[in-house]
Design an enzyme around this catalytic site. Structure first.
Site, mmCIF file in Angstrom:
data_model
loop_
_atom_site.group_PDB
_atom_site.id
_atom_site.type_symbol
_atom_site.label_atom_id
_atom_site.label_comp_id
_atom_site.label_asym_id
_atom_site.label_seq_id
_atom_site.Cartn_x
_atom_site.Cartn_y
_atom_site.Cartn_z
ATOM 1 N N SER A 6 0.837 -1.195 0.000
ATOM 2 C CA SER A 6 0.000 0.000 0.000
ATOM 3 C C SER A 6 0.872 1.245 0.000
ATOM 4 O O SER A 6 1.610 1.510 0.946
ATOM 5 C CB SER A 6 -0.915 0.010 1.218
ATOM 6 O OG SER A 6 -1.577 1.260 1.276
ATOM 7 N N HIS A 31 -1.103 -1.162 -4.279
ATOM 8 C CA HIS A 31 -2.406 -0.765 -3.729
ATOM 9 C C HIS A 31 -2.416 0.754 -3.542
ATOM 10 O O HIS A 31 -1.542 1.317 -2.880
ATOM 11 C CB HIS A 31 -2.622 -1.475 -2.395
ATOM 12 C CG HIS A 31 -3.964 -1.273 -1.792
ATOM 13 N ND1 HIS A 31 -5.088 -1.955 -2.216
ATOM 14 C CD2 HIS A 31 -4.377 -0.463 -0.784
ATOM 15 C CE1 HIS A 31 -6.133 -1.573 -1.485
ATOM 16 N NE2 HIS A 31 -5.736 -0.661 -0.618
ATOM 17 N N ASP A 33 -4.526 3.900 -2.217
ATOM 18 C CA ASP A 33 -5.645 4.293 -1.360
ATOM 19 C C ASP A 33 -6.119 5.700 -1.696
ATOM 20 O O ASP A 33 -5.415 6.678 -1.460
ATOM 21 C CB ASP A 33 -5.224 4.230 0.108
ATOM 22 C CG ASP A 33 -5.136 2.796 0.595
ATOM 23 O OD1 ASP A 33 -6.140 2.073 0.456
ATOM 24 O OD2 ASP A 33 -4.068 2.404 1.090
ATOM 25 N N MET A 35 -8.627 8.559 -0.866
ATOM 26 C CA MET A 35 -9.509 9.028 0.219
ATOM 27 C C MET A 35 -9.918 10.469 -0.059
ATOM 28 O O MET A 35 -9.089 11.284 -0.448
ATOM 29 C CB MET A 35 -8.779 8.955 1.559
ATOM 30 C CG MET A 35 -8.223 7.578 1.872
ATOM 31 S SD MET A 35 -7.563 7.513 3.538
ATOM 32 C CE MET A 35 -6.742 5.917 3.525
ATOM 33 N N HIS A 64 -8.219 1.587 -4.494
ATOM 34 C CA HIS A 64 -9.228 1.397 -3.437
ATOM 35 C C HIS A 64 -9.861 2.755 -3.166
ATOM 36 O O HIS A 64 -9.258 3.614 -2.529
ATOM 37 C CB HIS A 64 -8.503 0.832 -2.209
ATOM 38 C CG HIS A 64 -9.363 0.653 -1.009
ATOM 39 N ND1 HIS A 64 -8.832 0.435 0.243
ATOM 40 C CD2 HIS A 64 -10.719 0.647 -0.842
ATOM 41 C CE1 HIS A 64 -9.813 0.304 1.120
ATOM 42 N NE2 HIS A 64 -10.965 0.441 0.492
ATOM 43 N N MET A 66 -11.982 5.058 -1.335
ATOM 44 C CA MET A 66 -12.721 5.337 -0.093
ATOM 45 C C MET A 66 -13.310 6.738 -0.251
ATOM 46 O O MET A 66 -12.826 7.709 0.329
ATOM 47 C CB MET A 66 -11.759 5.247 1.106
ATOM 48 C CG MET A 66 -11.392 3.807 1.440
ATOM 49 S SD MET A 66 -9.868 3.679 2.393
ATOM 50 C CE MET A 66 -8.674 3.739 1.068
ATOM 51 N N MET A 135 -12.232 -5.041 4.640
ATOM 52 C CA MET A 135 -11.438 -4.143 5.490
ATOM 53 C C MET A 135 -11.257 -4.783 6.865
ATOM 54 O O MET A 135 -12.236 -5.161 7.514
ATOM 55 C CB MET A 135 -12.137 -2.791 5.670
ATOM 56 C CG MET A 135 -12.114 -1.865 4.466
ATOM 57 S SD MET A 135 -10.497 -1.436 3.827
ATOM 58 C CE MET A 135 -9.671 -0.742 5.255
ATOM 59 N N GLY A 140 -9.231 4.627 6.484
ATOM 60 C CA GLY A 140 -8.829 6.023 6.704
ATOM 61 C C GLY A 140 -7.345 6.210 6.949
ATOM 62 O O GLY A 140 -6.772 7.195 6.508
ATOM 63 N N ASP A 173 -7.343 -5.961 3.831
ATOM 64 C CA ASP A 173 -6.665 -4.669 3.898
ATOM 65 C C ASP A 173 -6.763 -4.091 5.300
ATOM 66 O O ASP A 173 -7.862 -3.788 5.773
ATOM 67 C CB ASP A 173 -7.336 -3.732 2.877
ATOM 68 C CG ASP A 173 -6.666 -2.382 2.769
ATOM 69 O OD1 ASP A 173 -5.599 -2.175 3.384
ATOM 70 O OD2 ASP A 173 -7.223 -1.522 2.046
ATOM 71 N N GLY A 174 -5.602 -3.954 5.943
ATOM 72 C CA GLY A 174 -5.542 -3.313 7.255
ATOM 73 C C GLY A 174 -4.863 -4.186 8.291
ATOM 74 O O GLY A 174 -5.357 -5.277 8.605
ATOM 75 N N GLY A 175 -3.718 -3.736 8.764
ATOM 76 C CA GLY A 175 -3.029 -4.449 9.839
ATOM 77 C C GLY A 175 -2.390 -5.762 9.421
ATOM 78 O O GLY A 175 -2.157 -6.640 10.258
HETATM 79 C C1 DX5 Z 1 -6.640 2.039 5.187
HETATM 80 C C2 DX5 Z 1 -6.164 1.644 3.829
HETATM 81 C C3 DX5 Z 1 -5.093 0.636 3.819
HETATM 82 C C4 DX5 Z 1 -3.812 1.026 4.515
HETATM 83 C C5 DX5 Z 1 -3.298 -0.225 5.145
HETATM 84 O O1 DX5 Z 1 -7.815 2.730 5.084
HETATM 85 O O2 DX5 Z 1 -7.226 1.152 3.052
HETATM 86 O O3 DX5 Z 1 -4.798 0.198 2.487
HETATM 87 O O4 DX5 Z 1 -2.822 1.543 3.670
HETATM 88 O O5 DX5 Z 1 -2.209 0.095 5.930
HETATM 89 P P1 DX5 Z 1 -1.587 -0.934 6.948
HETATM 90 O O6 DX5 Z 1 -1.097 -2.099 6.137
HETATM 91 O O7 DX5 Z 1 -0.481 -0.139 7.565
HETATM 92 O O8 DX5 Z 1 -2.659 -1.303 7.918
HETATM 93 ZN ZN ZN Z 2 -6.710 0.232 1.043
#
Ligand code: DX5
Ligand code: ZN
Length: 216
Positions: A6, A31, A33, A35, A64, A66, A135, A140, A173-175
């Site tokens: 990402s 990836h 993001d 926003m 992605h 958002m 997610m 965010g 996606d996330g963590g």
């Molecule tokens: C959060 C994004 C993710 C983010 C993930 O809203 O959609 O793609 O970059 O970041 P990590 O991998 O650090 O959780």
């Molecule tokens: Zn994302």
């Protein structure tokens, strides 16, 4: 199995170098993001940046969205050179129309769901999807902790996929890191987004290799 680094956690002042570095590790997806400051409380990458990235890489640009009004922005990202466009189920009413808009341009269409949205809400669209993005944090920001509840959704999607003979990819996606990815793989994840675990690592190559080893 695909790792999609990402770019949100990359150094935006040297984006081309950051992209080349992860491609050197073997990345074939990036990836992105997007926003809008409305759907999520953060503002990031727009089509102008995607267009610049497009001119520097042949990797799959996994965008992605958002955003509150994906119907307005999808054509911008199609023109900018996105390969996969994922919008949020929570943001739209006319889902089939948007999926058609993306797929008629020859690009892959995905839908993402936030942690509070049940996976079953995707059921009417599964046969029209190239990808489902689950997610595993509130969208965010990068660097948040993985929510294990998301695994139940992955399992359900994986079962539906098998039962109906469908071909959509399951993305998380996330963590995601070398610890959390294992359970995701076992649940049926095929595309692993990782931001801070790769770009935030002291030794990025080591972080990539560890993640790769867990999901292979
Ligand atoms: C959060 C994004 C993710 C983010 C993930 O809203 O959609 O793609 O970059 O970041 P990590 O991998 O650090 O959780
Ligand atoms: Zn994302």
């Amino acid at each position: 199995m695909i790792i999609a680094p990402s770019l949100l956690s990359a150094d935006f002042s040297r984006l081309q170098n950051e992209i080349e570095e992860v491609e050197g590790f073997g990345a074939t997806w990036l990836h992105v993001d997007v926003m809008d400051g409305h759907f999520v409380p953060n503002l990031t990458i727009g089509p102008v940046v995607v267009n610049s990235i497009r001119s520097k890489t042949r990797s799959t640009l996994d965008c992605h969205l958002m955003v509150k009004e994906p119907e307005k922005m999808i054509p911008w990202f199609l023109r900018a050179g996105a390969d996969v466009i994922t919008f949020h189920l929570e943001a739209v009413e006319r889902v089939p129309e948007l999926l058609r808009m993306i797929r008629q341009s020859g690009k892959k269409a995905g839908i993402s769901i936030k942690p509070a949205t049940p996976a079953a809400m995707l059921e009417p669209y599964l046969s029209e999807l190239d990808l489902v993005l689950v997610m595993s944090v509130e969208p965010g920001f990068g660097g948040q902790g993985f929510m294990p509840e998301s695994l139940e959704k992955v399992k359900w999607l994986s079962e539906m996929k098998k039962a109906k003979g469908l071909s959509f990819l399951i993305e998380i996606d996330g963590g995601i890191n070398a610890v959390t990815a294992k359970a995701c793989k076992d649940a049926g994840v095929e595309v692993f987004v990782a931001g801070s675990a790769i770009f935030g690592a002291k030794d990025r190559k080591k972080a990539w290799d560890e993640l790769k080893a867990v999901i292979s």
